[in-house]
Design a protein around this motif. Sequence first.
Motif, PDB file in Angstrom:
ATOM      1  N   VAL A   6     -24.520  54.452 142.076  1.00 50.37           N
ATOM      2  CA  VAL A   6     -25.092  55.781 141.815  1.00 50.37           C
ATOM      3  C   VAL A   6     -24.179  56.864 142.403  1.00 50.37           C
ATOM      4  O   VAL A   6     -23.976  57.917 141.785  1.00 50.37           O
ATOM      5  CB  VAL A   6     -26.528  55.894 142.372  1.00 50.37           C
ATOM      6  CG1 VAL A   6     -27.038  57.332 142.312  1.00 50.37           C
ATOM      7  CG2 VAL A   6     -27.482  54.984 141.595  1.00 50.37           C
ATOM      8  N   SER A   7     -23.603  56.601 143.578  1.00 51.71           N
ATOM      9  CA  SER A   7     -22.670  57.563 144.184  1.00 51.71           C
ATOM     10  C   SER A   7     -21.443  57.734 143.294  1.00 51.71           C
ATOM     11  O   SER A   7     -20.975  58.858 143.070  1.00 51.71           O
ATOM     12  CB  SER A   7     -22.227  57.086 145.571  1.00 51.71           C
ATOM     13  OG  SER A   7     -23.327  57.051 146.439  1.00 51.71           O
ATOM     14  N   LEU A   8     -20.925  56.618 142.780  1.00 48.96           N
ATOM     15  CA  LEU A   8     -19.750  56.680 141.907  1.00 48.96           C
ATOM     16  C   LEU A   8     -20.048  57.453 140.632  1.00 48.96           C
ATOM     17  O   LEU A   8     -19.255  58.301 140.217  1.00 48.96           O
ATOM     18  CB  LEU A   8     -19.269  55.268 141.555  1.00 48.96           C
ATOM     19  CG  LEU A   8     -18.134  55.222 140.526  1.00 48.96           C
ATOM     20  CD1 LEU A   8     -16.841  55.775 141.110  1.00 48.96           C
ATOM     21  CD2 LEU A   8     -17.915  53.817 140.004  1.00 48.96           C
ATOM     22  N   GLN A   9     -21.219  57.189 140.009  1.00 50.28           N
ATOM     23  CA  GLN A   9     -21.510  57.865 138.742  1.00 50.28           C
ATOM     24  C   GLN A   9     -21.698  59.366 138.952  1.00 50.28           C
ATOM     25  O   GLN A   9     -21.327  60.165 138.097  1.00 50.28           O
ATOM     26  CB  GLN A   9     -22.720  57.240 138.050  1.00 50.28           C
ATOM     27  CG  GLN A   9     -24.059  57.524 138.664  1.00 50.28           C
ATOM     28  CD  GLN A   9     -25.186  56.724 138.034  1.00 50.28           C
ATOM     29  OE1 GLN A   9     -24.973  55.666 137.465  1.00 50.28           O
ATOM     30  NE2 GLN A   9     -26.395  57.225 138.134  1.00 50.28           N
ATOM     31  N   LYS A  10     -22.206  59.753 140.115  1.00 52.66           N
ATOM     32  CA  LYS A  10     -22.360  61.175 140.415  1.00 52.66           C
ATOM     33  C   LYS A  10     -20.984  61.834 140.511  1.00 52.66           C
ATOM     34  O   LYS A  10     -20.743  62.903 139.937  1.00 52.66           O
ATOM     35  CB  LYS A  10     -23.133  61.349 141.723  1.00 52.66           C
ATOM     36  CG  LYS A  10     -23.532  62.775 142.020  1.00 52.66           C
ATOM     37  CD  LYS A  10     -24.466  62.826 143.213  1.00 52.66           C
ATOM     38  CE  LYS A  10     -25.121  64.178 143.319  1.00 52.66           C
ATOM     39  NZ  LYS A  10     -26.160  64.227 144.355  1.00 52.66           N
ATOM     40  N   ILE A  11     -20.069  61.188 141.247  1.00 50.66           N
ATOM     41  CA  ILE A  11     -18.710  61.709 141.399  1.00 50.66           C
ATOM     42  C   ILE A  11     -18.033  61.805 140.037  1.00 50.66           C
ATOM     43  O   ILE A  11     -17.379  62.801 139.720  1.00 50.66           O
ATOM     44  CB  ILE A  11     -17.899  60.811 142.362  1.00 50.66           C
ATOM     45  CG1 ILE A  11     -18.435  60.952 143.783  1.00 50.66           C
ATOM     46  CG2 ILE A  11     -16.419  61.153 142.314  1.00 50.66           C
ATOM     47  CD1 ILE A  11     -17.960  59.878 144.745  1.00 50.66           C
ATOM     48  N   LEU A  12     -18.189  60.764 139.208  1.00 53.49           N
ATOM     49  CA  LEU A  12     -17.562  60.744 137.878  1.00 53.49           C
ATOM     50  C   LEU A  12     -18.059  61.883 136.998  1.00 53.49           C
ATOM     51  O   LEU A  12     -17.282  62.484 136.258  1.00 53.49           O
ATOM     52  CB  LEU A  12     -17.831  59.404 137.183  1.00 53.49           C
ATOM     53  CG  LEU A  12     -16.930  58.243 137.578  1.00 53.49           C
ATOM     54  CD1 LEU A  12     -17.386  56.956 136.888  1.00 53.49           C
ATOM     55  CD2 LEU A  12     -15.485  58.539 137.226  1.00 53.49           C
ATOM     56  N   CYS A  13     -19.345  62.169 137.070  1.00 55.07           N
ATOM     57  CA  CYS A  13     -19.904  63.261 136.256  1.00 55.07           C
ATOM     58  C   CYS A  13     -19.307  64.607 136.666  1.00 55.07           C
ATOM     59  O   CYS A  13     -18.962  65.423 135.809  1.00 55.07           O
ATOM     60  CB  CYS A  13     -21.423  63.286 136.375  1.00 55.07           C
ATOM     61  SG  CYS A  13     -22.238  61.901 135.541  1.00 55.07           S
ATOM     62  N   PHE A  14     -19.145  64.830 137.966  1.00 57.58           N
ATOM     63  CA  PHE A  14     -18.542  66.082 138.433  1.00 57.58           C
ATOM     64  C   PHE A  14     -17.066  66.144 138.046  1.00 57.58           C
ATOM     65  O   PHE A  14     -16.561  67.199 137.654  1.00 57.58           O
ATOM     66  CB  PHE A  14     -18.725  66.239 139.941  1.00 57.58           C
ATOM     67  CG  PHE A  14     -20.087  66.740 140.325  1.00 57.58           C
ATOM     68  CD1 PHE A  14     -20.459  68.054 140.071  1.00 57.58           C
ATOM     69  CD2 PHE A  14     -21.014  65.898 140.929  1.00 57.58           C
ATOM     70  CE1 PHE A  14     -21.726  68.523 140.409  1.00 57.58           C
ATOM     71  CE2 PHE A  14     -22.277  66.356 141.275  1.00 57.58           C
ATOM     72  CZ  PHE A  14     -22.640  67.665 141.014  1.00 57.58           C
TER      73      PHE A  14
END
Length: 197
Positions: A6-14
Amino acid sequence: MYKKQVSLQKILCFIAVGVSAAIFIYSLGIITDLYDALYSTMRNPNDLFQTSVPGSFVYYEMQGFNQSFLMYGIGMILLALLLFITNTHVRRKYYIGNYVASGAWAAAGIGGAIWAHGQIEYFKAKFLQVDFAALKEHSTIFKSAYTESTFWFDVHYLIFALVILVAVLLIANVCWKISLMKQEAALLAGDGQKSAV
């Protein structure tokens, strides 16, 4: 494991938003040097081929591509925002909208990179056919800008390398999410069988 994902997907979206904004900014800047150096060489606005510098018509040839490229940049920003609208940046369990948003950004990113690369390389080759001796003479007489630099053409390698990297990471993130969701479903099914016994 879910917490890391979930942390990775948040970073990827930004990052997707940032890269999309970079495409948009690049689309605004790609023709800047050409305008500064070549626009004033056109002697007759009604006949753009009447120029004091052979080859300078490339500035006008690029207009159609530049407008399309600008729209592509805006489209990529909207697709990046779709990642947030569908809560792809925080969602623990993905739904159809999350798959669509991730897939759409990745597909548009890779497809657009291939299209833009071909166009930019074509116009770079046309720019290199400009008579730079005549351009230098023109810039000296009329005190206009002079450049032989292909920087604005070449920087697309960096921009689109980032786009393709983010697209690949978004797809990898979706695959990781699917794997985690299957593992969770298997664990829940196992717990359900134990409690039934």
